[in-house]
Design a protein around this motif. Structure first.
Motif, PDB file in Angstrom:
ATOM      1  N   ASP B 248     -21.167  22.947  -1.357  1.00 52.39           N
ATOM      2  CA  ASP B 248     -21.836  21.748  -1.860  1.00 52.39           C
ATOM      3  C   ASP B 248     -22.186  21.955  -3.322  1.00 52.39           C
ATOM      4  O   ASP B 248     -22.561  23.061  -3.721  1.00 52.39           O
ATOM      5  N   HIS B 249     -22.090  20.858  -4.090  1.00 55.71           N
ATOM      6  CA  HIS B 249     -22.220  20.975  -5.537  1.00 55.71           C
ATOM      7  C   HIS B 249     -23.017  19.812  -6.084  1.00 55.71           C
ATOM      8  O   HIS B 249     -22.625  18.659  -5.924  1.00 55.71           O
ATOM      9  N   GLY B 250     -24.136  20.131  -6.720  1.00 57.07           N
ATOM     10  CA  GLY B 250     -25.045  19.092  -7.200  1.00 57.07           C
ATOM     11  C   GLY B 250     -24.956  18.850  -8.691  1.00 57.07           C
ATOM     12  O   GLY B 250     -25.981  18.774  -9.352  1.00 57.07           O
ATOM     13  N   HIS B 251     -23.749  18.702  -9.205  1.00 57.97           N
ATOM     14  CA  HIS B 251     -23.589  18.495 -10.644  1.00 57.97           C
ATOM     15  C   HIS B 251     -24.154  17.140 -11.073  1.00 57.97           C
ATOM     16  O   HIS B 251     -24.235  16.204 -10.290  1.00 57.97           O
ATOM     17  N   ALA B 252     -24.519  17.074 -12.349  1.00 56.35           N
ATOM     18  CA  ALA B 252     -25.093  15.834 -12.866  1.00 56.35           C
ATOM     19  C   ALA B 252     -24.054  14.712 -12.908  1.00 56.35           C
ATOM     20  O   ALA B 252     -24.391  13.539 -12.774  1.00 56.35           O
ATOM     21  N   THR B 253     -22.802  15.067 -13.093  1.00 57.92           N
ATOM     22  CA  THR B 253     -21.728  14.065 -13.104  1.00 57.92           C
ATOM     23  C   THR B 253     -20.623  14.516 -12.150  1.00 57.92           C
ATOM     24  O   THR B 253     -20.671  15.623 -11.622  1.00 57.92           O
ATOM     25  N   ALA B 254     -19.632  13.651 -11.967  1.00 57.06           N
ATOM     26  CA  ALA B 254     -18.494  13.990 -11.116  1.00 57.06           C
ATOM     27  C   ALA B 254     -17.346  14.586 -11.930  1.00 57.06           C
ATOM     28  O   ALA B 254     -16.222  14.723 -11.437  1.00 57.06           O
ATOM     29  N   GLU B 255     -17.626  14.929 -13.155  1.00 55.93           N
ATOM     30  CA  GLU B 255     -16.587  15.414 -14.068  1.00 55.93           C
ATOM     31  C   GLU B 255     -15.870  16.645 -13.512  1.00 55.93           C
ATOM     32  O   GLU B 255     -16.498  17.617 -13.097  1.00 55.93           O
ATOM     33  N   THR B 256     -14.545  16.596 -13.561  1.00 50.77           N
ATOM     34  CA  THR B 256     -13.735  17.759 -13.189  1.00 50.77           C
ATOM     35  C   THR B 256     -12.774  18.069 -14.325  1.00 50.77           C
ATOM     36  O   THR B 256     -12.608  17.265 -15.232  1.00 50.77           O
ATOM     37  N   ALA B 257     -12.174  19.233 -14.276  1.00 53.25           N
ATOM     38  CA  ALA B 257     -11.196  19.603 -15.296  1.00 53.25           C
ATOM     39  C   ALA B 257     -10.046  20.317 -14.610  1.00 53.25           C
ATOM     40  O   ALA B 257     -10.168  20.741 -13.460  1.00 53.25           O
ATOM     41  N   ASN B 258      -8.956  20.413 -15.303  1.00 50.95           N
ATOM     42  CA  ASN B 258      -7.778  21.065 -14.738  1.00 50.95           C
ATOM     43  C   ASN B 258      -7.113  21.894 -15.821  1.00 50.95           C
ATOM     44  O   ASN B 258      -6.008  21.616 -16.277  1.00 50.95           O
TER      45      ASN B 258
END
Lengths: 469, 469, 469
Positions: B248-258
């Motif tokens: 589970d991940h409570g990041h402030a945004t849904a931003e992902t990177a690749n």
């Protein structure tokens, strides 16, 4: 009630829930009206002159009405909307009225339709729907009634059972009409509200001159930050002496700031010299909301923020007809970061009341209810402007109640200059709230006794307390 | 059911639809509870000690409760919320309980009201509504029951008919309580979930030290990118050995990177040295969601993303009381561009499950349902936090089902630390879903037999399968 | 109606409101279909050949269908979706059909389910629900019927009671099929619509070559701004000669511009030379919407703007299968500032019709209804794409009517290439509108006679007039 308004208007369709709504409504239908935020003209109550013809009263000043007709190809000139360049517009009230009547079908499904039917039937005792066929007869009837004493502003005020009404005046207004009302000895409670946009918004027409005049009126040095703040304090006190319990602010955004005194002073100096930086002018508006909140802590005025309208969207219409011609369009509005500086400063003060409105319904459940549901200083204003409608008010309750509860809201505002429609607007708000409460009861989410208490609060108590009226 | 909860709670008002809802609900009311995401304390089940006084169990730790009271002027100190600076707060449970009871009317129309009534009546067999008048009697009754064996955590777990519950532990947790549960031989299924924010978010308090400790625990070189990833793999495996089926991940945004491996490694090195660039720290969090997803492909853990909360909005409250004090406010959240890098990488993998939650309901129909309705790896988490409410859950179904269907959703999560309210929360979710299905049936959009199948899936099957429990 | 569709489908549950809905629906159920915007293939009507097997007609081209199956792990290859690289995909229609049938339960609660049931029962007279068990029998039945004369395109067109249908062709299309239809002497009214994205969007594949071809076709100098505009004028006239009454524009945003002639010419020159600036390419698209609007003022074509879709979100799918594979995802879309330049230019023209669509429902009440409720040139397109569904259409009415009224909307568009589903789509839209009107009547917000008039307008009159068909 009347021929054009069904007694069950807006109540739930299912019989059991409808019965509950009827009973809740019966308990609040006759409560006095608290109208804590609006735009009626205090001159009406001061002079108590008869209203002029029906079109000038009911159509020409109502932007809900002429924006819809305009959208369907009727020219504003045909509706008697005054032009700034003095080019000719229709002045024959009967012709304007006919134009409206033949297009009245366009309002099907809108709140204007309900308000208008309500006014026709409840204020003027008219029993037939407005149409091209009935236009003349209705016009004659209304014109005849408006000439009578019992249709003069104070008589209507009393008949409408208005306990208190707030008008809105600019910071530079001398409040002469309020003075005249007071001196007349009339018992009707008409109070003012402090709307200082003209001396807070550097983009306001004549801002520099406004500040000079602000200084003259108050005897404060509005060339300096401290004097400028003192001038606000002085005017707020003056407005309070005419019953004001609130200030109101129509900024384009909800942006606030929380500068140090030194930084604020420096900013004011740049603004006073006429800053050309949009960023600085924005920051000044933002800072001033926080300054107003701090003054509210001292003098008890309730702070209202009405952000999110793109005013005068059409430059052509603005040039020809001026402000408030139906071309104000809502925009996306952020509150969570915008209000933070103000909230950091005064948000946890239980004695302060900041009432926030929105034209962006997406902020109800996501931002405003969570904010008002925790900050003691923050309350939610009712569904506003385009959203002051049955579906809009229902969405407001559905999207705010579960997080903010009912008690962080402030009852209903009519926000109108259309005086004859004030009972209609309050009645419809009461009906929508009773329908909402009836659904909660019918779904066993609330006891019926609680719903009765809440119906009273939503119709009367919350507005009276939140606005300290 | 009980005195405070009507058997028809939340069912449609119309008789025919209500009957359908009743029948659907009858088929699911007694199903075991799958609680795949929550925040109960594993120590309760490990030690199985009696809960302390009613206020400490039901009020002090519940931010839904104290945020509402605070918004109406009750101070957190009066509610016994512990201060960080050690300044004194109320410790008398009975006084806290009374304060809550006399303000219980504030919760009218909120889910807290329903949950609380449910707990009172269903867990403690109380038949009178909570109020100032009944406060003491209810307090005494609850205190008396909490001292009994059959109200100890494991007994309640069994009485609540919980088939499986997941707690949430940080990556550095030694899982001692889970170990103790396992070693106790008790049959209750309490699993952990992997929450590595403290070793993924460079802004997390003590991040550098956390990484050091992460290395010590795992024996991996967390000074280097590969070692750091290996440490995650090791901890995930360790968590899996205590039943974990999800991270589970409570990041402030849904931003992902690749990023490429080389770029990710370089970024890690800068982060490890303590990058001062907000942009880099954001990119690292974003990249790590994709790294977690890639690990999930290997080890089968379900990836949960809970973005969009502005944590600790009030610095004053944060300073005095710390985290989780009701000042987390939802913000606008983008998914379409934010999730794209992760989806580009693993979105079409049918064996991966990424469950996305939102606090921004505008994303339901516009973004999340269209995304989950096509990417095999993506599923929609249920209505979350402020939206875990009757209206919120109804909006979730109305705005996601037509595009994503039911089968791209994952049933209900209670997401709570309020253990006694778990049956209430699941029951209300089941009722809302049955009401929604009943409407579809009554409107002939679904056959009744299909609705029965779906009710089972929404109450039980989808959660069990999506979370691999 | 038929075995799979209940006569009361989608009507309100409460008996009184349901009765009103039935009566309203009875008045519009048999009205001819106006289909002013869609994507059927004109070749069907030109050649009038029998449709091929059921899967190729009903499944393979329907992105609503295969995106849902793909989201649940069915590979596009198994569904016969053609690959760009020529790698093998399923070609056996029966196998594709079976795969669909066994997964048909996934569509519960979606409009696809309703449309499909409707097509099965109403077009093919099938009485048993589709499932793995009935898959083969249904396939055989449909295949058998499709081979008959009365199931050829023109016969279905007539049976569907289509009064007029618009297809969509690119600016470079020779309209051969439309020519062939005309020359055939068949009375069915199939018109084209002008879709010039390929010669307006600098990012369109082959843009420069497209402009060259555009010049060749029209004999205009598309190397120069004036010639380029003349080429549009020529093609618009050509399309009009094949019945076109509208143009359509699928830009990613609603951005418009209002450049001076000189600035537009300069911009065109930079674009024509292949500008590498994203900003310039965006500005060109924006300016061209305004240019199209100005041409519409002259030639009377209705301008349609369909913004807000992030096309081909998955690069992997795009690479393997190409466009329109279910990976178009809605994004947040602004209208208030985006449309301003165009509205500044032509917004108050009562003889112009610009129809705006949205995939962002938050714009309904906040932006689009307020804009369409005042600008005479602006009308609201119906609920579009993912929102063309019972809940989506209901939300459209609930969120636009109170501000824009009914008469600033344009009736229903099916927007589909799924020819057999056209009656289903229009029928469902009529039902949803009748249900909405019935609620207004039952809540006494509208007289029943008015609702009957409105039902006719929403089902037929508004589309016919707005699209000038």
């Amino acid at each position: 009630m009347s021929a054009l308004i069904d007694p069950d208007l807006l109540f739930p369709v299912e019989a059991g829930a409808r019965l509950i709504a009827r009973q809740l409504y019966a308990g609040v239908a006759k409560l006095p009206i608290i109208s804590p935020h609006g735009h009626t003209d205090p001159r009406w109550f001061a002079e108590n002159a008869n209203f002029s013809d029906p079109a000038q009263l009911l159509i020409v000043p109502d932007h809900y009405v002429f924006r819809m007709l305009f959208s369907q190809g009727v020219r504003l000139e045909e509706l008697g909307v005054p032009s700034l360049d003095g080019s000719s517009v229709e002045t024959d009230g009967r012709k304007i009225w006919r134009r409206f009547a033949e297009n009245f079908f366009l309002f099907r499904g809108t709140p204007t339709r309900l308000w208008f039917d309500y006014v026709l039937s409840d204020v003027f005792d008219i029993t037939e729907p407005l149409s091209a066929r009935t236009a003349d007869a209705h016009y004659d009837r209304i014109a005849e009634l408006l000439a009578r004493d019992e249709f003069r502003p104070r008589a209507l005020f009393e008949r409408f059972n208005i306990e208190a009404i707030a008008t809105t005046e600019g910071a530079l207004d001398d409040l002469r009409w309020h003075k005249m009302i007071r001196e007349s000895g009339w018992a009707g409670r008409v109070v003012t509200a402090y709307r200082p946009d003209a001396v807070i918004d550097p983009d306001f027409e004549g801002f520099a001159a406004n500040l000079d005049q602000f200084g003259e009126i108050t005897g404060c040095d509005t060339g300096a930050w401290r004097g400028y703040l003192d001038a606000h304090r002085a005017r707020r006190a003056y407005f309070k002496s005419f019953g004001a319990t609130s200030s109101d602010h129509g900024h384009a955004t909800a942006e606030t700031a929380n500068l140090s005194d030194a930084a604020a002073e420096e900013l004011f100096n740049r603004i006073r010299r006429g800053s050309s930086e949009e960023r600085e002018r924005r920051l000044f508006r933002a800072q001033m909301l926080t300054e107003m909140a701090k003054m509210s802590l001292d003098d008890g005025l309730v702070l209202q923020i009405h952000p999110g309208s793109w005013r005068n969207h059409s430059p052509a219409i603005y040039k020809k007809f001026g402000r408030d011609k139906g071309f104000d369009i809502p925009t996306r509005t952020d509150y969570v970061s915008a209000l933070k500086p103000l909230l950091d400063c005064v948000g946890t003060e239980p004695d302060l009341t900041v009432i926030v409105f929105t034209l962006d319904e997406t902020s109800y459940a996501r931002e405003l209810a969570p904010l008002a549901g925790v900050y003691p200083a923050l309350k939610l204003g009712p569904a506003w402007w385009f959203h002051d409608s049955p579906e809009g008010m229902r969405r407001f309750r559905e999207m705010t109640t579960e997080t903010a509860g009912f008690y962080n809201t402030v009852g209903f505002n009519d926000d109108t200059r259309a005086f004859p429609s004030i009972p209609a607007r309050h009645d419809i708000a009461r009906r929508v709230d009773c329908a909402f409460l009836a659904r909660l009861v019918a779904e066993h989410r609330l006891a019926e006794s609680e719903a009765h208490e809440l119906a009273q609060e939503l119709a009367y108590g919350l507005a009276k307390r939140a606005y300290r009226l």
